[in-house]
Design an enzyme around this catalytic site. Structure first.
Site, PDB file in Angstrom:
ATOM      1  N   ARG A   1      -6.468  -4.755 -34.360  1.00 27.57           N
ATOM      2  CA  ARG A   1      -5.777  -6.131 -34.211  1.00 27.57           C
ATOM      3  C   ARG A   1      -6.053  -7.151 -33.495  1.00 27.57           C
ATOM      4  O   ARG A   1      -5.557  -7.522 -32.819  1.00 27.57           O
ATOM      5  CB  ARG A   1      -4.582  -6.426 -34.591  1.00 27.57           C
ATOM      6  CG  ARG A   1      -3.774  -5.193 -35.781  1.00 27.57           C
ATOM      7  CD  ARG A   1      -4.006  -6.286 -36.896  1.00 27.57           C
ATOM      8  NE  ARG A   1      -5.058  -5.865 -37.742  1.00 27.57           N
ATOM      9  CZ  ARG A   1      -5.068  -6.032 -39.361  1.00 27.57           C
ATOM     10  NH1 ARG A   1      -4.286  -7.064 -40.143  1.00 27.57           N
ATOM     11  NH2 ARG A   1      -6.298  -5.962 -40.095  1.00 27.57           N
TER      12      ARG A   1
ATOM     13  N   PHE B   1     -13.359  -5.823 -40.706  1.00 26.58           N
ATOM     14  CA  PHE B   1     -12.833  -4.954 -40.497  1.00 26.58           C
ATOM     15  C   PHE B   1     -11.855  -3.080 -41.493  1.00 26.58           C
ATOM     16  O   PHE B   1     -12.021  -2.673 -40.762  1.00 26.58           O
ATOM     17  CB  PHE B   1     -10.727  -5.445 -39.938  1.00 26.58           C
ATOM     18  CG  PHE B   1      -9.813  -5.892 -40.492  1.00 26.58           C
ATOM     19  CD1 PHE B   1      -9.898  -6.714 -41.666  1.00 26.58           C
ATOM     20  CD2 PHE B   1      -9.034  -5.126 -41.964  1.00 26.58           C
ATOM     21  CE1 PHE B   1      -9.639  -8.021 -42.147  1.00 26.58           C
ATOM     22  CE2 PHE B   1      -8.312  -5.912 -42.915  1.00 26.58           C
ATOM     23  CZ  PHE B   1      -8.139  -6.800 -43.191  1.00 26.58           C
TER      24      PHE B   1
ATOM     25  N   TYR C   1       5.283  -1.278 -72.276  1.00 29.21           N
ATOM     26  CA  TYR C   1       4.454  -2.373 -72.386  1.00 29.21           C
ATOM     27  C   TYR C   1       5.527  -3.430 -72.129  1.00 29.21           C
ATOM     28  O   TYR C   1       4.954  -3.999 -71.215  1.00 29.21           O
ATOM     29  CB  TYR C   1       3.410  -2.863 -73.304  1.00 29.21           C
ATOM     30  CG  TYR C   1       2.234  -3.351 -72.735  1.00 29.21           C
ATOM     31  CD1 TYR C   1       1.003  -3.243 -72.451  1.00 29.21           C
ATOM     32  CD2 TYR C   1       2.506  -4.413 -72.835  1.00 29.21           C
ATOM     33  CE1 TYR C   1       0.128  -3.638 -71.864  1.00 29.21           C
ATOM     34  CE2 TYR C   1       1.577  -5.861 -72.319  1.00 29.21           C
ATOM     35  CZ  TYR C   1       0.439  -5.140 -71.949  1.00 29.21           C
ATOM     36  OH  TYR C   1      -0.543  -5.880 -71.115  1.00 29.21           O
TER      37      TYR C   1
ATOM     38  N   PHE D   1      -2.428 -13.969 -41.783  1.00 29.00           N
ATOM     39  CA  PHE D   1      -2.612 -12.860 -42.031  1.00 29.00           C
ATOM     40  C   PHE D   1      -3.839 -12.288 -43.097  1.00 29.00           C
ATOM     41  O   PHE D   1      -3.964 -13.561 -43.877  1.00 29.00           O
ATOM     42  CB  PHE D   1      -1.610 -12.679 -42.856  1.00 29.00           C
ATOM     43  CG  PHE D   1      -1.287 -10.872 -43.077  1.00 29.00           C
ATOM     44  CD1 PHE D   1      -0.965 -10.241 -41.864  1.00 29.00           C
ATOM     45  CD2 PHE D   1      -1.747  -9.736 -44.619  1.00 29.00           C
ATOM     46  CE1 PHE D   1      -1.371  -9.088 -42.262  1.00 29.00           C
ATOM     47  CE2 PHE D   1      -1.983  -8.476 -44.510  1.00 29.00           C
ATOM     48  CZ  PHE D   1      -1.956  -8.445 -43.159  1.00 29.00           C
ATOM     49  N   THR D   2      -4.876 -11.824 -42.738  1.00 28.79           N
ATOM     50  CA  THR D   2      -5.808 -12.030 -43.247  1.00 28.79           C
ATOM     51  C   THR D   2      -6.263 -11.619 -45.425  1.00 28.79           C
ATOM     52  O   THR D   2      -7.043 -12.432 -45.027  1.00 28.79           O
ATOM     53  CB  THR D   2      -5.837  -9.985 -43.299  1.00 28.79           C
ATOM     54  OG1 THR D   2      -5.263  -8.932 -43.709  1.00 28.79           O
ATOM     55  CG2 THR D   2      -6.886  -9.628 -41.420  1.00 28.79           C
TER      56      THR D   2
ATOM     57  N   LYS E   1       6.139  -2.422 -47.998  1.00 30.00           N
ATOM     58  CA  LYS E   1       6.663  -2.346 -46.806  1.00 30.00           C
ATOM     59  C   LYS E   1       8.333  -2.417 -46.711  1.00 30.00           C
ATOM     60  O   LYS E   1       8.867  -1.171 -46.543  1.00 30.00           O
ATOM     61  CB  LYS E   1       6.811  -3.562 -45.585  1.00 30.00           C
ATOM     62  CG  LYS E   1       5.272  -3.405 -45.425  1.00 30.00           C
ATOM     63  CD  LYS E   1       4.247  -3.965 -45.857  1.00 30.00           C
ATOM     64  CE  LYS E   1       2.911  -4.083 -46.245  1.00 30.00           C
ATOM     65  NZ  LYS E   1       2.023  -4.635 -46.859  1.00 30.00           N
TER      66      LYS E   1
ATOM     67  N   ASP F   1       6.138 -15.548 -46.522  1.00 32.09           N
ATOM     68  CA  ASP F   1       6.124 -14.126 -46.995  1.00 32.09           C
ATOM     69  C   ASP F   1       6.895 -12.781 -46.230  1.00 32.09           C
ATOM     70  O   ASP F   1       6.922 -13.389 -44.928  1.00 32.09           O
ATOM     71  CB  ASP F   1       4.682 -14.214 -45.584  1.00 32.09           C
ATOM     72  CG  ASP F   1       4.269 -12.716 -46.438  1.00 32.09           C
ATOM     73  OD1 ASP F   1       4.713 -11.719 -46.703  1.00 32.09           O
ATOM     74  OD2 ASP F   1       2.693 -12.100 -46.188  1.00 32.09           O
TER      75      ASP F   1
HETATM   76  C1  P61 Z   1      -0.202  -3.539 -43.146  1.00 24.64           C
HETATM   77  F1  P61 Z   1      -5.029  -4.432 -41.602  1.00 24.64           F
HETATM   78  N1  P61 Z   1       0.137  -5.641 -44.720  1.00 24.64           N
HETATM   79  O1  P61 Z   1       0.539  -4.796 -42.701  1.00 24.64           O
HETATM   80  P1  P61 Z   1      -0.034  -5.853 -49.839  1.00 24.64           P
HETATM   81  N2  P61 Z   1       1.226 -10.293 -46.119  1.00 24.64           N
HETATM   82  C2  P61 Z   1       2.195  -9.120 -45.245  1.00 24.64           C
HETATM   83  C3  P61 Z   1       1.241  -8.122 -44.935  1.00 24.64           C
HETATM   84  O2  P61 Z   1       1.685  -7.235 -43.525  1.00 24.64           O
HETATM   85  C4  P61 Z   1       0.249  -7.338 -45.588  1.00 24.64           C
HETATM   86  C5  P61 Z   1       0.092  -8.474 -46.980  1.00 24.64           C
HETATM   87  C6  P61 Z   1       0.848  -9.694 -47.544  1.00 24.64           C
HETATM   88  C7  P61 Z   1      -0.809  -4.203 -44.495  1.00 24.64           C
HETATM   89  C8  P61 Z   1      -1.341  -4.173 -45.004  1.00 24.64           C
HETATM   90  C9  P61 Z   1      -3.345  -3.977 -44.820  1.00 24.64           C
HETATM   91  O3  P61 Z   1      -5.744  -6.712 -42.413  1.00 24.64           O
HETATM   92  C10 P61 Z   1      -4.655  -6.006 -43.667  1.00 24.64           C
HETATM   93  O4  P61 Z   1       0.641  -5.023 -50.065  1.00 24.64           O
HETATM   94  C11 P61 Z   1       2.915  -9.715 -44.033  1.00 24.64           C
HETATM   95  O5  P61 Z   1      -1.260  -4.563 -48.530  1.00 24.64           O
HETATM   96  O6  P61 Z   1      -1.745  -6.148 -50.429  1.00 24.64           O
HETATM   97  C12 P61 Z   1       0.320  -6.296 -45.606  1.00 24.64           C
HETATM   98  O7  P61 Z   1       0.208  -7.189 -48.764  1.00 24.64           O
HETATM   99  C13 P61 Z   1      -0.667  -8.297 -48.266  1.00 24.64           C
HETATM  100  C14 P61 Z   1      -3.459  -3.966 -43.410  1.00 24.64           C
HETATM  101  C15 P61 Z   1      -3.441  -5.893 -45.283  1.00 24.64           C
HETATM  102  C16 P61 Z   1      -4.590  -4.588 -43.353  1.00 24.64           C
HETATM  103  C17 P61 Z   1      -4.429  -6.444 -44.507  1.00 24.64           C
HETATM  104  O8  P61 Z   1      -0.463  -3.055 -42.722  1.00 24.64           O
END
Ligand code: P61
Length: 473
Positions: free
Chosen positions: A396, A459, A87, A139-140, A272, A229
């Site tokens: 998107r 979305f 832990y 970003f969302t 990613k 980011d």
């Molecule tokens: C993706 F439809 N991305 O691209 P988490 N920063 C950035 C990202 O691309 C990102 C996160 C932070 C996703 C998953 C996803 O509206 C959406 O590990 C540049 O997903 O929590 C994530 O990181 C967030 C898809 C997220 C979406 C939000 O597919």
């Protein structure tokens, strides 16, 4: 014709970008199958015409996202066996911390369950109600967390970022003049400046080092933290190496480190570039900021030595971070995207240019010119691609991008996202055939009406009904 370059053999086919032969071979496979057309019709209706709501068993080629969907390497799997599940004081955390220090140079690593966990902590610490967060587009999840903390998102992207037809090589750049104006007028209200690598909402577009350095100089002048980011900073570094003068001979690892050195810290979704199914990080240099983040990580994520990840997951991540600066690995992914883009461009399909890091983005406004934006063209196009060939993509456009009930006349894109080390050139050729077929019958694609709108990040779970019949292609 085969041209051998020092780093890796590069095969040039009829497409100018050619494709790298993969720097890996496949050892474990996951069966996939194309569901019959009638089942696809049923599945799409069950999913309310939202590709997020499809079951993966009904999907043939899954290009929804590159998030958590990449293949892990044999080294990652092997290291998972070494996961220390203590832990507190886990050996695996210290290995992860060492990997972050060696690759990015950040002094402190705060692990989180995924990227939005890190965004949440960072926003809670840095954003007070009424404060501004200037960023190259939104970003969302990043915007959602800044706003939940009471912040106000300010777009300081260059205008080319929102022009799908511009061929600007660095659409991820910040408009330095615009940022300077904000800092000059209101710097005491700025929580932090955010610059996203391979800007997702612009089509996966990089920033240049020259631009980042200018932003860095400004934030230093005004004493404002610059937080990256850095989720896709490896790919951003590859574009710098290939497009920006003076970097062609630098190693990818050097450029990745240089990018991190020009910031105060970063958040990462490790799902990613780091090749793990789950995990994220906040990584910062300031002792005080690290302390504040650790105070919150114990409330929302877990003890600071795991932050929502298992020891095995941290081992896979530590190894993934090292693989993220392996140039042939990063180049292969980016060139797969370029390959798919060229197949589509050759057939006249309207896409965002230049092709981005992790995805080809179809321009639904030009693809389906008969549909007004209120009929959700990108959402309808994503549905049509699935119906035509079991290919799952992501909207998107107005569904993802509209903010509350503000008017929206922004980008209307469909993202065909390539997981890393997963699909072959044949899969990409198949996807191109499906897209080209749908393009040939574009006029038959009906618009949609939204029947369920969730209150936040709509979305993900919104539902729709078609305004006509999707023809069988
Ligand atoms: C993706 F439809 N991305 O691209 P988490 N920063 C950035 C990202 O691309 C990102 C996160 C932070 C996703 C998953 C996803 O509206 C959406 O590990 C540049 O997903 O929590 C994530 O990181 C967030 C898809 C997220 C979406 C939000 O597919």
């Amino acid at each position: 014709m085969c041209v051998v370059r020092p780093d890796v053999a590069r095969f040039r086919g009829p497409h100018p970008e050619g494709v790298h032969a993969p720097p890996y071979k496949i050892k474990v496979v996951e069966p996939i199958a194309l569901a019959p057309a009638e089942r696809r019709q049923e599945a799409m209706a069950e999913a309310g015409y939202n590709t997020f709501l499809l079951r993966s068993d009904d999907v043939y080629v899954d290009l929804l996202t590159d998030s958590g969907t990449s293949a892990v390497s044999q080294e990652q799997r092997a290291r998972m066996e070494l996961g220390d599940e203590a832990y507190a004081g886990s050996r695996s955390f210290f290995r992860l911390e060492r990997a972050v220090r060696e690759v990015y140079g950040y002094k402190h690593t705060i692990p989180t369950h995924q990227g939005r966990g890190a965004e949440h902590l960072l926003s809670r610490v840095l954003v007070q109600p009424g404060m501004l967060v200037p960023s190259n587009l939104y970003f969302t999840t990043s915007r959602a967390h800044a706003e939940l903390a009471g912040g106000i998102w300010v777009d300081v992207a260059i205008p080319e970022a929102s022009d799908p037809e511009s061929t600007h090589p660095f659409k991820g750049n910040i408009d330095v003049g615009k940022l300077e104006e904000i800092l000059r007028a209101d710097h005491h209200r700025v929580a932090f400046v955010r610059q996203e690598a391979c800007l997702n909402m612009a089509g996966g577009q990089p920033f240049s080092i020259a631009n980042l350095a200018e932003v860095r100089a400004l934030t230093l002048d005004y004493g404002i933290p610059l937080m990256l980011d850095a989720t896709r900073s490896s790919e951003n570094a590859l574009f710098v190496k290939r497009r920006e003068e003076g970097y062609g001979r630098r190693s990818l690892a050097d450029i990745v480190k240089l990018i991190a050195d020009l910031s105060d810290g970063a958040i990462f979704s490790s799902k990613k570039d780091h090749f793990v199914p789950i995990g994220g990080l906040a990584a910062v240099n300031s002792d005080r900021l690290a302390e504040q983040l650790r105070e919150l990580v114990v409330v929302y994520e877990g003890f600071p030595h795991y932050g929502g990840m298992s020891g095995a997951a941290m081992e896979a991540l530590a190894q993934g971070i090292r693989e993220a600066v392996d140039e042939p690995t990063v180049a292969h992914h980016v060139e797969q995207v370029a390959y798919l883009a060229h197949l589509l461009q050759d057939a006249g399909v309207p896409i965002v240019t230049p092709p981005g890091a992790h995805a080809v983005f179809l321009d639904a406004k030009r693809f389906l010119p008969h549909l007004p934006q209120e009929a959700f063209p990108a959402q309808a196009l994503a549905a049509a691609l699935y119906l035509a060939g079991g290919v799952r993509s992501m909207e998107r456009g107005i569904v993802s991008g509209q903010h509350g009930h503000d008017p929206y006349d922004g980008l209307e894109l469909v993202r065909l996202t390539l997981p890393r080390r997963v699909y072959t050139q044949e899969h990409l050729a198949y996807v191109a055939e499906v897209v080209v077929d749908v393009y040939a019958h574009a006029r038959t694609v009906p618009g949609l009406r939204m029947t369920y709108e969730p209150p936040s990040l709509r979305f993900f779970q919104a539902r729709f009904e078609p305004l006509g019949v999707f023809a069988t292609i």
